[in-house]
Motif scaffolding. Structure first.
Motif, short mmCIF file in Angstrom:
data_model
loop_
_atom_site.label_atom_id
_atom_site.label_comp_id
_atom_site.label_asym_id
_atom_site.label_seq_id
_atom_site.Cartn_x
_atom_site.Cartn_y
_atom_site.Cartn_z
N ARG A 25 0.83 -1.21 0.00
CA ARG A 25 0.00 0.00 0.00
C ARG A 25 0.86 1.26 0.00
O ARG A 25 0.49 2.29 -0.58
CB ARG A 25 -0.94 -0.02 1.20
N GLN A 52 1.69 1.94 -3.53
CA GLN A 52 0.59 2.55 -4.27
C GLN A 52 0.52 4.06 -4.00
O GLN A 52 0.27 4.85 -4.92
CB GLN A 52 -0.72 1.87 -3.90
N THR A 64 -3.61 -7.74 -5.96
CA THR A 64 -3.36 -6.32 -5.68
C THR A 64 -1.97 -5.93 -6.13
O THR A 64 -1.75 -4.83 -6.68
CB THR A 64 -3.55 -6.05 -4.18
N GLN A 78 3.27 5.72 -5.92
CA GLN A 78 2.92 5.85 -7.35
C GLN A 78 1.98 7.03 -7.58
O GLN A 78 2.16 7.82 -8.51
CB GLN A 78 2.28 4.55 -7.83
N ALA A 87 7.32 -1.98 -3.95
CA ALA A 87 6.55 -3.11 -4.49
C ALA A 87 7.39 -4.38 -4.50
O ALA A 87 6.90 -5.48 -4.18
CB ALA A 87 6.05 -2.78 -5.88
N ALA A 97 8.10 3.64 -5.58
CA ALA A 97 7.00 2.68 -5.72
C ALA A 97 7.52 1.33 -6.20
O ALA A 97 7.12 0.27 -5.70
CB ALA A 97 5.96 3.23 -6.69
N ARG A 140 0.11 -0.79 -13.31
CA ARG A 140 0.07 0.67 -13.36
C ARG A 140 1.47 1.26 -13.47
O ARG A 140 1.69 2.24 -14.18
CB ARG A 140 -0.64 1.22 -12.12
N ASN A 188 -8.48 -1.37 -15.08
CA ASN A 188 -7.12 -1.02 -15.44
C ASN A 188 -6.74 -1.49 -16.83
O ASN A 188 -5.94 -0.85 -17.52
CB ASN A 188 -6.15 -1.59 -14.40
N LEU A 235 -0.83 -3.14 -9.17
CA LEU A 235 0.14 -2.06 -9.02
C LEU A 235 1.25 -2.18 -10.06
O LEU A 235 1.65 -1.18 -10.67
CB LEU A 235 0.73 -2.08 -7.61
#
Length: 817
Positions: free
Chosen positions: A495, A498, A530, A501, A513, A509, A537, A574, A534
């Protein structure tokens, strides 16, 4: 200074003498009225007649026209008087209290309220206010008597001191009340009792004086109300900032010759005063520190004001020589429960509502009935402030009081239990918790019990910070919890990535990650889904749409494996976003529609549904379906308002504004853009999204004809978008301005299109098509200025790219030829 003697004379003798003199009778006239000899009256006044008969006393009372309490007191048994004490008057100086002074003078002069109590915390300026009142009333010709009671501990002394003040002192067997009543009778007078908070048991005798002296008014200064019938309270709060700055400057000039309040130093003094809650005593003590420190240095050393703010005037009362002494003096009058609660409140630095306080105190061992009594005690003493917050009361300690409360809590055996109770309470009520309380809770958890941070807590923290746009703080706190050994370390890092990012920190990020992936359970499909979302993205942010699609597809599979339809919906959303970024709007639409349907079946919350509806609205706008775009955007804004997500709601309103603008509804677009702008204060440090709202708003300003405002807003918006997660909108925004400019100035429009091309050519991310495709604008420009000249102006616009996108766009939009 005067002294009350310790050996009073015969009570009746003095009382008879005072009442006789008050009605203006000689001994002979009094004797004639009551049927006594003059000598008998004289002997009574001399005290040589020790035990007069009751009928003699009643006859004297009739002759003196005594009634009710005066009559009863005249025939009452004798009693002794107290030992000697000192009575002092203290002058003062007033700054910033003219309105309170006028109100206080009006209360006293009007006579409607004959007991007025000026209340407020220690150091708020009660004594100075009433000292100015005394001067004012004396200038008006009133008989004003004052008593400084700050050095008196025994309530039994109060009435005798009052009698001394009214020249009714001396040796006496008559009570202070009776002597004052006999002295004043119908005379107009004002009595000021300063520092009454430690003598509250004497309040009933003060009330008796007021009841029996019909033209006497009493003004008390006290940290607590006297709680008398008919008492009128005047509560003093902190000074307004300008008045606090003026007070600081006056005190500073007294200790630093040549000190002046200049425009350069005024903001620094204002910051110091705010940091001290504009408490007059704290401001004065801080100003005295300019003997050693420059204002800027002083401002940087106020994190612990109690340690710094000491060394007041040696002739000041001890409680006014330091801020610590003032607060501790206030606490001496508190109950045991009050002092306990005062310390406990240090666990809630931003203050706390009653529900939360009851929960925390209940765990710590104080039941609700005792809690309310303790809270009332602290509020009455001015140690706790009551502030309105979202329709409820919040109980708050001022900064200096919070420092002392923290010291006291640290010394208590229940400190850990109180901090734990507060941390658990605030983390389970994040929606309503104040930011300083959340920070304090997390700091305690990291240092003492990180094991309480499970996945639910980490997820709640992510949503708390993302909703408020506090992205930098959120990722820092989540990383710190992971480093402290929280069981949900992997989820906390995911999180945090995220939030990084969203804040435009792609490298952070990626690193977070990667760390999260190492700690997540590979069989936890929800966590893996999840994480892949990420990763998709982040890949899109790098411009790698192929990898973005691959990773998002993995997220889709993991979501389905977990049976989490909301995650499936997010993955579809997404995938659609990747298609839009790649320019395939038609392929993106069914993916978004499927995402919305899946989320609705899963019972997703308003924010999840509103986000996808907003994306559909943006997409429809791009394929020239303004009516559909407006409908989806309007519905999204409603959902996001219910979901209390102001940042996304502002985005939905800006989509609605663009749809209305495309339909030629300029007035409606202006209203929608204005509503979006009203939400910008909730964006925290999500600067990229903030910039996108501004840049979209600049289009509406352009359409309404306010080109200077549009230029200024566009520059600000584009500057914030560069490098952020909304940077893929920069070229479409510039192309939209070109479309709006073309009807009036095709050359400017062509140059803006040239700049937008340069943005696309130099961008590390794809710039998807916007609602005003550049092809139409180019065709219009070609018809107006010819193909050859068009190419020259396109090149001119592209050549301005090195100036910076925001600067170049502003110049080209307002350029005149």
């Amino acid at each position: 200074m005067t002294v009350v003697p310790a050996h009073p004379p015969h009570r009746l003798a003095e009382l008879l003498h005072r009442h006789r003199r008050a009605v203006g009778l000689s001994q002979r006239e009094l004797a004639r009225r009551c049927g006594m000899s003059e000598r008998a009256v004289r002997d009574l006044e001399r005290g040589t007649t020790a035990r007069p008969r009751r009928r003699t006393l009643l006859a004297l009372a009739d002759a003196l026209h005594l009634a009710d309490e005066d009559r009863s007191a005249f025939v009452a048994p004798e009693r002794t008087a107290p030992a000697a004490v000192v009575v002092v008057e203290r002058p003062g100086e007033l700054v910033g209290r003219s309105r309170e002074l006028a109100a206080l003078a009006d209360l006293v002069m009007g006579g409607r309220h004959r007991i007025v109590t000026v209340t407020g915390p220690g150091g708020i300026g009660k004594s100075r206010l009433v000292a100015e009142l005394v001067d004012d009333l004396r200038r008006r010709g009133l008989d004003v008597r004052t008593l400084d009671l700050s050095a008196i501990d025994d309530p039994a002394l109060v009435c005798d001191l009052i009698a001394e003040t009214f020249d009714a002192g001396g040796e006496s067997w008559v009570s202070g009340v009776e002597r004052v009543v006999a002295e004043l009778r119908d005379r107009r007078a004002v009595l000021v009792l300063d520092g009454f908070e430690r003598l509250l048991p004497a309040a009933t005798e003060v009330a008796a004086l007021v009841r029996r002296c019909p033209r006497l008014s009493v003004v008390l200064t006290s940290q607590r109300p006297a709680r008398l019938t008919g008492e009128r309270l005047l509560r003093l709060g902190p000074l307004p900032v300008p008045a606090a700055v003026e007070l600081f400057a006056r005190r500073a000039a007294a200790v630093v010759p040549g000190f002046r309040l200049t425009p350069a130093v005024e903001p620094v003094l204002a910051a110091i005063c705010r940091r001290l809650d504009n408490l007059p005593l704290a401001v004065e003590l801080a100003a005295a520190q300019l003997r050693l420190l420059a204002p800027a240095e002083l401002a940087g050393r106020l994190d612990q004001p109690l340690r710094l703010l000491a060394g007041g005037a040696v002739d000041a009362p001890p409680r006014h020589r330091s801020l610590r002494a003032t607060i501790e003096a206030s606490l001496t009058g508190a109950t045991d429960d009050g002092r306990t609660l005062f310390a406990w409140l240090a666990a809630a630095p931003a203050g706390v509502g009653l529900d939360d306080l009851e929960a925390i105190a209940g765990i710590a061992g104080m039941p609700p009935d005792r809690l309310l009594g303790a809270l009332t005690d602290l509020v009455d003493a001015g140690l706790v402030q009551v502030r309105a917050r979202r329709g409820h009361s919040a109980f708050v300690l001022l900064d200096a009081m919070r420092e002392l409360a923290g010291e006291r809590l640290a010394d208590r055996g229940d400190a850990d239990a109180v901090h734990r109770a507060a941390a658990v309470r605030f983390l389970h009520r994040l929606a309503t918790a104040e930011a300083p309380n959340v920070r304090a809770a997390l700091a305690w958890l990291r240092a003492n019990e990180p094991g309480l941070v499970d996945r639910d807590v980490a997820e709640s923290l992510y949503r708390y910070y993302e909703l408020r746009g506090r992205l930098t703080e959120g990722r820092r706190e989540l990383v710190a919890l992971a480093d402290a050994g929280a069981p949900a370390a992997g989820w906390a890092l995911l999180r945090a990535a995220q939030l990084s990012q969203l804040a435009g920190h792609s490298d952070d990020a990626e690193r977070q990650a990667t760390q999260a992936q190492r700690r997540l359970d590979p069989d936890d499909h929800q966590a893996q889904a999840t994480a892949w979302l990420l990763a998709g993205r982040l890949a899109a942010g790098r411009g790698d749409l192929t990898m973005s699609a691959e990773r998002t597809t993995l997220a889709l599979r993991a979501g389905r494996a977990a049976g989490d339809h909301t995650l499936v919906g997010r993955a579809l959303n997404n995938l659609a976003a990747a298609a839009v970024t790649g320019g395939d709007l038609r392929a993106a639409l069914p993916l978004l529609q499927e995402s919305l349907a899946v989320k609705e079946r899963a019972g997703a919350d308003e924010v999840d549904l509103g986000r996808t509806m907003m994306n559909i609205g943006e997409l429809l706008l791009g394929i020239d379906d303004g009516h559909g775009a407006a409908a989806y955007a309007r519905r999204a804004a409603e959902l996001l308002e219910r979901g209390e997500h102001p940042r996304l709601r502002a985005m939905a309103l800006s989509v609605l504004a663009l749809a209305q603008l495309a339909a030629g509804e300029v007035a409606a677009a202006s209203l929608s853009a204005s509503a979006a702008g009203d939400l910008l204060e909730h964006f925290g440090d999500d600067h990229a999204l903030h910039g996108a709202i501004q840049a979209r708003g600049s289009l509406v300003q352009h359409a309404t004809g306010d080109l200077p405002a549009a230029v200024a807003t566009l520059r600000t918006g584009l500057t914030a978008m560069i490098g952020g997660h909304t940077r893929d909108e920069i070229a479409p925004i510039i192309e939209a301005h070109a479309a709006l400019r073309a009807p009036a100035d095709r050359i400017a429009a062509a140059r803006l299109i040239g700049l937008a091309r340069a943005v696309r050519d130099n961008s590390e991310v794809n710039q998807p098509p916007g609602p005003w495709p550049p092809g139409r604008t180019l065709a219009e420009c070609r018809r107006g200025i010819g193909a050859a000249e068009l190419e020259g102006h396109l090149a001119y616009g592209a050549a301005r790219y090195p100036l910076g996108v925001a600067t170049a766009a502003g110049l080209l939009l307002q350029e005149r030829r």
